[in-house]
Structure formats: C-alpha cells, structure tokens
Design an enzyme around this catalytic site. Sequence first.
Site, PDB file in Angstrom:
ATOM      1  N   HIS A 206       0.853  -1.191   0.000  1.00  0.00           N
ATOM      2  CA  HIS A 206       0.000   0.000   0.000  1.00  0.00           C
ATOM      3  C   HIS A 206       0.887   1.239   0.000  1.00  0.00           C
ATOM      4  O   HIS A 206       2.087   1.153   0.266  1.00  0.00           O
ATOM      5  CB  HIS A 206      -0.894   0.023   1.251  1.00  0.00           C
ATOM      6  CG  HIS A 206      -0.127   0.118   2.541  1.00  0.00           C
ATOM      7  ND1 HIS A 206       0.602  -0.928   3.054  1.00  0.00           N
ATOM      8  CD2 HIS A 206       0.050   1.152   3.409  1.00  0.00           C
ATOM      9  CE1 HIS A 206       1.200  -0.557   4.174  1.00  0.00           C
ATOM     10  NE2 HIS A 206       0.890   0.706   4.416  1.00  0.00           N
ATOM     11  N   ASP A 208       0.799   5.231   1.848  1.00  0.00           N
ATOM     12  CA  ASP A 208       0.115   5.932   2.947  1.00  0.00           C
ATOM     13  C   ASP A 208      -0.557   7.182   2.386  1.00  0.00           C
ATOM     14  O   ASP A 208       0.068   7.926   1.632  1.00  0.00           O
ATOM     15  CB  ASP A 208       1.122   6.329   4.031  1.00  0.00           C
ATOM     16  CG  ASP A 208       1.751   5.110   4.704  1.00  0.00           C
ATOM     17  OD1 ASP A 208       1.117   4.040   4.687  1.00  0.00           O
ATOM     18  OD2 ASP A 208       2.876   5.226   5.227  1.00  0.00           O
ATOM     19  N   HIS A 263       4.825   0.078  -0.023  1.00  0.00           N
ATOM     20  CA  HIS A 263       5.577  -0.737   0.938  1.00  0.00           C
ATOM     21  C   HIS A 263       4.672  -1.799   1.540  1.00  0.00           C
ATOM     22  O   HIS A 263       3.445  -1.750   1.391  1.00  0.00           O
ATOM     23  CB  HIS A 263       6.192   0.139   2.039  1.00  0.00           C
ATOM     24  CG  HIS A 263       5.200   1.001   2.776  1.00  0.00           C
ATOM     25  ND1 HIS A 263       4.563   2.082   2.199  1.00  0.00           N
ATOM     26  CD2 HIS A 263       4.718   0.931   4.044  1.00  0.00           C
ATOM     27  CE1 HIS A 263       3.751   2.645   3.085  1.00  0.00           C
ATOM     28  NE2 HIS A 263       3.824   1.959   4.199  1.00  0.00           N
ATOM     29  N   ARG A 273       7.919  -8.606  15.560  1.00  0.00           N
ATOM     30  CA  ARG A 273       8.254  -7.247  15.106  1.00  0.00           C
ATOM     31  C   ARG A 273       7.243  -6.292  15.730  1.00  0.00           C
ATOM     32  O   ARG A 273       6.030  -6.536  15.672  1.00  0.00           O
ATOM     33  CB  ARG A 273       8.182  -7.154  13.578  1.00  0.00           C
ATOM     34  CG  ARG A 273       8.381  -5.719  13.054  1.00  0.00           C
ATOM     35  CD  ARG A 273       8.373  -5.665  11.524  1.00  0.00           C
ATOM     36  NE  ARG A 273       8.223  -4.307  11.014  1.00  0.00           N
ATOM     37  CZ  ARG A 273       9.230  -3.461  10.763  1.00  0.00           C
ATOM     38  NH1 ARG A 273      10.475  -3.828  11.003  1.00  0.00           N
ATOM     39  NH2 ARG A 273       8.989  -2.259  10.291  1.00  0.00           N
TER      40      ARG A 273
END
Length: 330
Positions: A206, A208, A263, A273
Amino acid sequence: MVVVSQPALDHFSPIKTCKPTASYFSGIPVVDLSNPDAGSLIVKACEEFGFFKVVNHGVPMEFMTSLESQAINFFNLPQSEKDRAGPPDPFGYGSKRIGPNGDVGWIEYLLLNTNPDVVSEKSLFIFRENPQIFRSAVENYVSAVKKMAFEIVELMADGLGIEERNVMSKLLRDEKSDSCFRMNHYPPCPELQALSGRNLIGFGEHTDPQIISVLRSNNTSGLQICLRDGAWVSVPSDHTSFFINVGDSLQVMTNGRFRSLKHRVVADPMKSRVSMIFFGGPPLSEKIAPLPCLVVEGEESLYKEFTWWEYKKSAYQSRLADNRLGLFEK
C-alpha cells in the site's frame, strides 16, 4: 516444491504469503538532521525513493524503548482483555483485519488519535484500562516525533527552495490536524515458514494517504519497499533511527515530483516485530493541491483539487493495494 497439508494452512487463511526476498537493500538514503545540507538530501531522497532514514533526530532513546516495552506489555495481555479495546472504530485494537474491505494480515495493532480535540472512546478505554505509564509513554513519544516531523517538512521546504518554510508544517501543527499514531505487532510464525518456506504477509502492499509517515521499529526486520523498477527489497532494521515515507498527499502537493512509497511488511518466522508509526495528516477541510510555488509557469496540475476528507473517505473505501490517487488524476 513443498506440498503443504491444507489443515495446517487453514489456520493462516486467508492471509497471503510471499517468497522471501533475496537480500537487504543497502542503498537507502540516510539523512543526518544536523547536516547543513539536510534539506537538499531530503528532497533528493524523496525524488528518487519516496523514502529515507533519519539519524541525529533528537528523539530521546528512552522515549522509544519505554513505549516499545509498554506496547509489548499490551500485546502480551490475554486476547480477551485486548479485545475489550476493539473492534476499531477506526481507533482502538484490531487483529488480522486491516480496514473494512477484506484486507487481512498477520498483525495485531492499536490505532490512536493524536488530536486532543477528537475524543475517541476506544483510545480513552485503552488509557483507562492500562497503567498511566502507558499513556505517558505514548504522549512523550508522539510529541517528540511530531517535533521531528515538523522539522523534516520544514527542511524539505528549504530544499525545494520554498520561501514560506512552514507551508507544510503548518498543516501538521494545526490544532485540527488529522494525524494518528499506530502501534503494530507482527507475531512470529515458525509453523508456516517450516511448512512452505514462504513468509506470511503482515501488512499488504500500500501507500500511505497522509503527508508523511514516521516509522520506528524494534530490531526485527520485515519492512519491504517497492523500488521504481517494481522490485521488492528488504529494509535493514535499525531501532535507533526513524524511516520516513512520502504519502499520497505530499505527492500531490509536489505535483508528482515526490512519489508516495509502495511498501509492505512480512512477518518474521522466529521473532516478533513491533513498529510505531506517526501519520502526519492535514486538517479534514484542507484542500490538497500542488503548491503554487512548485508549479512552474505553463505547467498543469496533474491532479483534480480535493479536500483531505474527500481523499481519506475514498482511501478507506478502497483495498490496500489499489492506486488510490488514480481517481484524482486529471
């Protein structure tokens, strides 16, 4: 080829997987905010990648580590307790589902509002149910990161040769700025890696929609960016630094000179993570259009004019991987 038994994979369905990328990308631009040339280096990075790493950023390390440990405490709570802070409205706790349109990932998250004027019941609930130390950690971290974000977009304006250096930062500083803060947790997933040799997608590809995004993670990698030639590369993790993404709104404000970064995040088979992202957005009523000082004489705007509210509404009605700006191109 490994044939994976169906029941084993059902646990992860319908989360997508991808082949592990070969290696870490060593070409990510690094900008030292104390460098007198920081402005022009930021512009170069935004033109070439839409992405860069920031060092000497002035955010105290203890703010970063304290919030990380508070986030881990929250994500380690029993599922029933976390679920009380959801479902997201869009603020609050969410798990696996990303947005309302069918996107899923190997992820759980907390989305908090950073505008004190907008009272989110879910945000209040999260702070009420967790120790005051959690709220303090969020507030300390977000205020330091905001300050850095203001500085970055002012240096960017300098690098672009814009006289009014607060032309972008004033949108983020505005008390009605529609910014938000997200903490993501991607649990490890050894079973799938062992079964199929593939990585689970934690957050699908996607861009941002906001002006800029400021990301910091623990030392587990997983972030991948799409280069201009369409190749996906892995970003080496660095828990002491920040990574900056150009958002769709900034692409429009620079009339396409900067490109928003596509990304995604893949889950690590062995390690958790944890990432924290500040999304700097303008006020809802703000018109998003190319800055007049960046449109040379005789050049057309590539985009129809729209407000941040119109774009945000459109983005939230789309799928993650959609080209959201396509609808607003002339």
